[in-house]
Design a protein around this motif. Structure first.
Motif, PDB file in Angstrom:
ATOM      1  N   LEU A   1     -35.249  32.717  45.212  1.00 45.70           N
ATOM      2  CA  LEU A   1     -35.769  32.019  43.881  1.00 45.70           C
ATOM      3  C   LEU A   1     -37.127  31.069  44.453  1.00 45.70           C
ATOM      4  N   ASP A   2     -38.257  31.236  43.736  1.00 44.17           N
ATOM      5  CA  ASP A   2     -39.012  30.386  43.822  1.00 44.17           C
ATOM      6  C   ASP A   2     -39.159  29.339  42.665  1.00 44.17           C
ATOM      7  N   VAL A   3     -38.650  28.079  43.075  1.00 47.64           N
ATOM      8  CA  VAL A   3     -38.371  27.131  42.170  1.00 47.64           C
ATOM      9  C   VAL A   3     -39.362  25.955  42.048  1.00 47.64           C
ATOM     10  N   HIS A   4     -39.856  25.869  40.662  1.00 49.68           N
ATOM     11  CA  HIS A   4     -40.714  24.870  40.235  1.00 49.68           C
ATOM     12  C   HIS A   4     -40.347  23.748  39.351  1.00 49.68           C
ATOM     13  N   LYS A   5     -41.225  22.866  38.893  1.00 47.65           N
ATOM     14  CA  LYS A   5     -40.724  22.036  37.729  1.00 47.65           C
ATOM     15  C   LYS A   5     -40.546  22.723  36.416  1.00 47.65           C
ATOM     16  N   ALA A   6     -41.094  23.506  36.295  1.00 45.88           N
ATOM     17  CA  ALA A   6     -41.195  24.188  34.825  1.00 45.88           C
ATOM     18  C   ALA A   6     -40.673  25.643  34.608  1.00 45.88           C
ATOM     19  N   SER A   7     -40.708  26.094  36.060  1.00 43.20           N
ATOM     20  CA  SER A   7     -40.448  27.576  35.954  1.00 43.20           C
ATOM     21  C   SER A   7     -39.846  27.964  37.068  1.00 43.20           C
ATOM     22  N   VAL A   8     -39.024  29.308  37.037  1.00 46.48           N
ATOM     23  CA  VAL A   8     -38.494  29.662  38.355  1.00 46.48           C
ATOM     24  C   VAL A   8     -38.582  31.398  38.317  1.00 46.48           C
ATOM     25  N   VAL A   9     -39.199  31.666  39.492  1.00 45.78           N
ATOM     26  CA  VAL A   9     -39.466  33.017  39.816  1.00 45.78           C
ATOM     27  C   VAL A   9     -38.466  33.651  40.658  1.00 45.78           C
TER      28      VAL A   9
ATOM     29  N   GLN B   1     -38.359  38.630  38.063  1.00 42.72           N
ATOM     30  CA  GLN B   1     -38.711  37.965  36.522  1.00 42.72           C
ATOM     31  C   GLN B   1     -38.896  36.659  36.682  1.00 42.72           C
ATOM     32  N   SER B   2     -39.488  36.179  35.738  1.00 38.67           N
ATOM     33  CA  SER B   2     -39.671  34.545  35.488  1.00 38.67           C
ATOM     34  C   SER B   2     -38.787  34.094  34.476  1.00 38.67           C
ATOM     35  N   PHE B   3     -38.394  32.676  34.664  1.00 39.53           N
ATOM     36  CA  PHE B   3     -37.672  32.030  33.849  1.00 39.53           C
ATOM     37  C   PHE B   3     -37.941  30.623  33.813  1.00 39.53           C
ATOM     38  N   GLY B   4     -37.609  29.824  32.573  1.00 35.20           N
ATOM     39  CA  GLY B   4     -38.041  28.327  32.589  1.00 35.20           C
ATOM     40  C   GLY B   4     -36.845  27.672  33.362  1.00 35.20           C
ATOM     41  N   THR B   5     -37.009  26.262  33.123  1.00 32.36           N
ATOM     42  CA  THR B   5     -35.912  25.555  33.970  1.00 32.36           C
ATOM     43  C   THR B   5     -35.069  24.613  32.935  1.00 32.36           C
ATOM     44  N   THR B   6     -35.309  24.983  31.752  1.00 33.43           N
ATOM     45  CA  THR B   6     -34.096  24.194  30.768  1.00 33.43           C
ATOM     46  C   THR B   6     -32.882  24.890  30.977  1.00 33.43           C
TER      47      THR B   6
END
Length: 411
Positions: A11-19, A36-41
């Motif tokens: 997982l490449d984790v960012h503030k607003a997205s996770v790849v 696949q990309s996902f949000g962080t909510t």
């Protein structure tokens, strides 16, 4: 390269997205990769959880980027074995850095066992850690406000800190409240002293003579109000920590037996390392993880600076404060160790060495469930060759110009 983990994800984790990149080996031995990309909510992270479960992923690796990894780790740890990875261990080939490439690189490193997960304590210990760290932050803010108060009084010519050891004690606060209320007569203010401070009335009258202006009254008033609020906040946090740490009161009592370690420090140490020492193979591994032991820096057979590595600043602060207190104790092993090292290497290195010893002691105490066993202040003297020690002391006196004659006392 051999694949050790057949179904894993990076997982490449960012503030607003996770790849997320899933890497798996199917029944035919073929390597498959899905990204696949996902949000962080929370709703998006639940979708990530279901997506990973659909591929029967066993281990999920993620980089420790700021605080953004925390919600991802908390949500996924119930279903997967989560690895929190040090960013320094994940450096990719320069010029090929994208979010997708980073996620695939993390998955590849996890699959081949080329990275080690960082120590992440259980959820209840992590929550306790949040409280102890915040309490320490509030205590540090209180110290800064107290220093601002000293600065304001010095600017007004009030030398109260030269006479009273604690200007925020009962007597000091009464005098400051008197200044804020508009009383500038040093005789009246000095009469507010209580207890042993009344022996210093003449010095107090001189110290309280100054030019306390309306501007100083506003600043000092705000500082005192803020200090009172911080004291109340520290008290409330301490009560909450006491309630949360109740299941580990036995461990706290054991840590409290170490010289220089008080109950608040014991709470901070337990919150940082946890009560379960099985996570660390030895006390040396714990000291290395905490950054409280000399580093290795050798090349071509030459040893260079052994500067300690980076570790938890919260744990280091607690251990150093305990080491400072232990160095001032009487007849203890830790005080003898400090005195022994200080003469050769100075105060700072001696304090870090004592802090390292306190951490090693804490490891063995928690591992064995036994209180601290004091070795005594004469531990190092008893271990050495007494005849050689005696000859060395005699030679030192002779070099100073003395003639030494030794007479042994009767038993």
């Amino acid at each position: 390269m051999e694949t050790l983990i057949r179904r894993c994800a990076g997982l490449d984790v960012h503030k607003a997205s996770v790849v997320a990149c899933v890497r798996l080996i199917d029944e035919n031995g073929e390597l498959l990769s899905f990204t696949q990309s996902f949000g962080t909510t929370t709703s998006d992270l639940l979708k990530l959880n279901d997506w990973l479960m659909s591929y029967s992923v066993t281990i999920v690796g993620m980089e420790s980027t700021g605080v953004y990894w925390k919600p991802v780790y908390t949500l996924l740890e119930t279903e997967f074995e989560c690895w929190l990875l040090n960013a320094q261990h994940l450096r990719n080939v320069p010029g090929r850095k994208t979010d997708v490439a980073d996620a695939a690189w993390i998955a590849q490193l996890v699959a081949h066992g080329l990275v080690r997960p960082s120590f992440v304590p259980p959820k209840e210990i992590r929550e306790l850690r949040e409280l102890t760290r915040y309490r320490k932050t509030v205590i540090q803010e209180r110290s800064r406000e107290a220093q601002r108060l000293h600065k304001s009084l010095e600017g007004a010519g009030i030398k109260l800190s030269c006479v009273a050891s604690d200007i925020l004690g009962v007597s000091g606060r009464d005098m400051l409240q008197g200044l804020i209320a508009g009383t500038h007569d040093p005789d009246v203010l000095a009469e507010l002293a209580r207890g042993r401070l009344r022996k210093k009335l003449p010095a107090l009258r001189k110290a309280l003579t100054g030019w306390f202006s309306p501007t100083h009254r506003i600043i000092v008033g705000e500082l005192l109000a803020h200090l009172e609020y911080l004291d109340e906040s520290i008290g409330r946090l301490s009560d909450d920590i006491t309630a949360m740490i109740a299941p580990f009161v036995a461990e706290i009592d054991l840590l409290d037996t170490i010289p220089g370690v008080n109950r608040r420090t014991a709470e901070a140490v337990l919150a940082e390392i946890g009560p379960d020492m099985s996570r660390f193979p030895s006390s040396g591994n714990l000291a290395s993880w905490a950054g409280m032991c000399p580093g290795n820096n050798e090349s071509a057979g030459k040893r260079f600076s052994g500067k300690t590595r980076k570790g938890s600043k919260w744990l280091r602060t607690a251990l150093v404060e305990s080491a400072e207190a232990a160095a001032r104790t009487k007849g203890t092993y830790l005080a003898a160790q400090y005195a022994r090292i200080k003469g050769r290497h100075g105060h700072n290195k001696a304090i870090v060495a004592v802090a390292h010893s306190i951490l090693v002691i804490a490891y063995h105490i928690l591992q064995r469930g036994q209180p601290y066993n004091e070795l005594g202040g004469d531990y190092f003297i008893e271990r050495q060759n007494k005849d050689a020690y005696q000859r060395r002391l005699v030679k030192q006196l002779e070099r100073m110009g003395y003639e030494v004659a030794l007479t042994k006392h009767a038993a």
